[in-house]
Design a protein around this motif. Structure first.
Motif, PDB file in Angstrom:
ATOM      1  N   LYS A  37       0.829  -1.206   0.000  1.00  0.00           N
ATOM      2  CA  LYS A  37       0.000   0.000   0.000  1.00  0.00           C
ATOM      3  C   LYS A  37       0.869   1.263   0.000  1.00  0.00           C
ATOM      4  O   LYS A  37       0.546   2.250  -0.662  1.00  0.00           O
ATOM      5  N   GLN A  72      -3.706  12.572   2.823  1.00  0.00           N
ATOM      6  CA  GLN A  72      -4.972  12.155   2.208  1.00  0.00           C
ATOM      7  C   GLN A  72      -4.770  10.919   1.332  1.00  0.00           C
ATOM      8  O   GLN A  72      -5.564   9.985   1.367  1.00  0.00           O
ATOM      9  N   VAL A  73      -3.700  10.934   0.547  1.00  0.00           N
ATOM     10  CA  VAL A  73      -3.425   9.792  -0.334  1.00  0.00           C
ATOM     11  C   VAL A  73      -3.213   8.530   0.493  1.00  0.00           C
ATOM     12  O   VAL A  73      -3.804   7.480   0.226  1.00  0.00           O
ATOM     13  N   ARG A  74      -2.386   8.629   1.527  1.00  0.00           N
ATOM     14  CA  ARG A  74      -2.114   7.446   2.357  1.00  0.00           C
ATOM     15  C   ARG A  74      -3.355   6.973   3.105  1.00  0.00           C
ATOM     16  O   ARG A  74      -3.606   5.776   3.195  1.00  0.00           O
ATOM     17  N   GLU A  75      -4.144   7.899   3.636  1.00  0.00           N
ATOM     18  CA  GLU A  75      -5.355   7.512   4.352  1.00  0.00           C
ATOM     19  C   GLU A  75      -6.335   6.809   3.422  1.00  0.00           C
ATOM     20  O   GLU A  75      -6.951   5.809   3.791  1.00  0.00           O
ATOM     21  N   ARG A  76      -6.482   7.311   2.213  1.00  0.00           N
ATOM     22  CA  ARG A  76      -7.430   6.705   1.269  1.00  0.00           C
ATOM     23  C   ARG A  76      -6.923   5.366   0.748  1.00  0.00           C
ATOM     24  O   ARG A  76      -7.706   4.450   0.535  1.00  0.00           O
ATOM     25  N   ILE A  77      -5.607   5.249   0.527  1.00  0.00           N
ATOM     26  CA  ILE A  77      -5.034   3.957   0.131  1.00  0.00           C
ATOM     27  C   ILE A  77      -5.254   2.944   1.257  1.00  0.00           C
ATOM     28  O   ILE A  77      -5.640   1.798   1.021  1.00  0.00           O
ATOM     29  N   ALA A  79      -7.585   2.930   3.390  1.00  0.00           N
ATOM     30  CA  ALA A  79      -9.009   2.615   3.469  1.00  0.00           C
ATOM     31  C   ALA A  79      -9.470   1.712   2.327  1.00  0.00           C
ATOM     32  O   ALA A  79     -10.622   1.289   2.315  1.00  0.00           O
ATOM     33  N   GLU A  81      -9.137   2.458  -1.170  1.00  0.00           N
ATOM     34  CA  GLU A  81      -9.396   3.093  -2.470  1.00  0.00           C
ATOM     35  C   GLU A  81      -8.233   2.824  -3.414  1.00  0.00           C
ATOM     36  O   GLU A  81      -7.094   2.648  -2.990  1.00  0.00           O
ATOM     37  N   GLN A  85      -9.077   6.057  -8.235  1.00  0.00           N
ATOM     38  CA  GLN A  85     -10.168   6.718  -7.516  1.00  0.00           C
ATOM     39  C   GLN A  85      -9.656   7.962  -6.787  1.00  0.00           C
ATOM     40  O   GLN A  85     -10.308   9.007  -6.799  1.00  0.00           O
ATOM     41  N   ILE A  86      -8.494   7.852  -6.186  1.00  0.00           N
ATOM     42  CA  ILE A  86      -7.922   8.982  -5.450  1.00  0.00           C
ATOM     43  C   ILE A  86      -7.532  10.095  -6.414  1.00  0.00           C
ATOM     44  O   ILE A  86      -7.790  11.271  -6.164  1.00  0.00           O
ATOM     45  N   TRP A  89     -10.610  11.859  -7.516  1.00  0.00           N
ATOM     46  CA  TRP A  89     -11.121  12.713  -6.437  1.00  0.00           C
ATOM     47  C   TRP A  89     -10.318  14.012  -6.362  1.00  0.00           C
ATOM     48  O   TRP A  89     -10.889  15.098  -6.223  1.00  0.00           O
TER      49      TRP A  89
END
Length: 137
Positions: A37, A72-77, A79, A81, A85-86, A89
């Motif tokens: 990730k 934001q990128v790391r949090e969404r990865i 999670a 996504e 998708q990121i 967004w």
């Protein structure tokens, strides 16, 4: 004299006042525990432009906004996504300028076509220049 000192002090203090008082984003400089990730997040961060620095990716920039975007990128990865998708967004949020590979749309046609026209014009000018030198000989 006192007003001059206050003025000088306020000018020297302005860079300090410009710094954000907010704590850094949690994943701005902290890697994800899962290496796969983290690699996906790192690859995506290399493709995204820092909105403040403009010439650096968010992976390379030290700007607070780039740190927020990295987080934001790391949090969404983390999670679940996907990078696409990121990216989508972020493009919806900041516009296609945020990516180093903007899509070809009617608004970006001049950016994609201009280098071709400039190359053709340079070749045409060089051809005329060489032809003139050949005729002078």
């Amino acid at each position: 004299m006192r007003y001059t000192l206050v003025f000088i002090a306020s000018i020297l203090a302005s860079p300090v006042a410009a710094q954000t008082g907010l704590p850094p984003a949690p994943y701005a400089d902290q890697q994800l525990a899962d290496p796969a990730k983290e690699a996906a997040a790192r690859d995506l961060m290399e493709e995204l432009r820092c909105l403040k620095c403009q010439s650096q990716s968010i992976a390379d920039s030290n700007a607070p906004m780039a740190g927020d975007m990295r987080s934001q990128v790391r949090e969404r990865i983390a999670a679940g996504e996907t990078p696409d998708q990121i990216r989508n967004w972020l493009v919806e949020r900041y516009g296609s300028w945020v990516t180093y590979d903007p899509p070809v749309t009617p608004m970006t046609w001049p950016l994609w076509i201009a280098p071709i026209f400039l190359l053709i014009a340079a070749l045409w000018l060089a051809r005329g220049r060489f032809r003139r030198k050949k005729d002078d000989s």
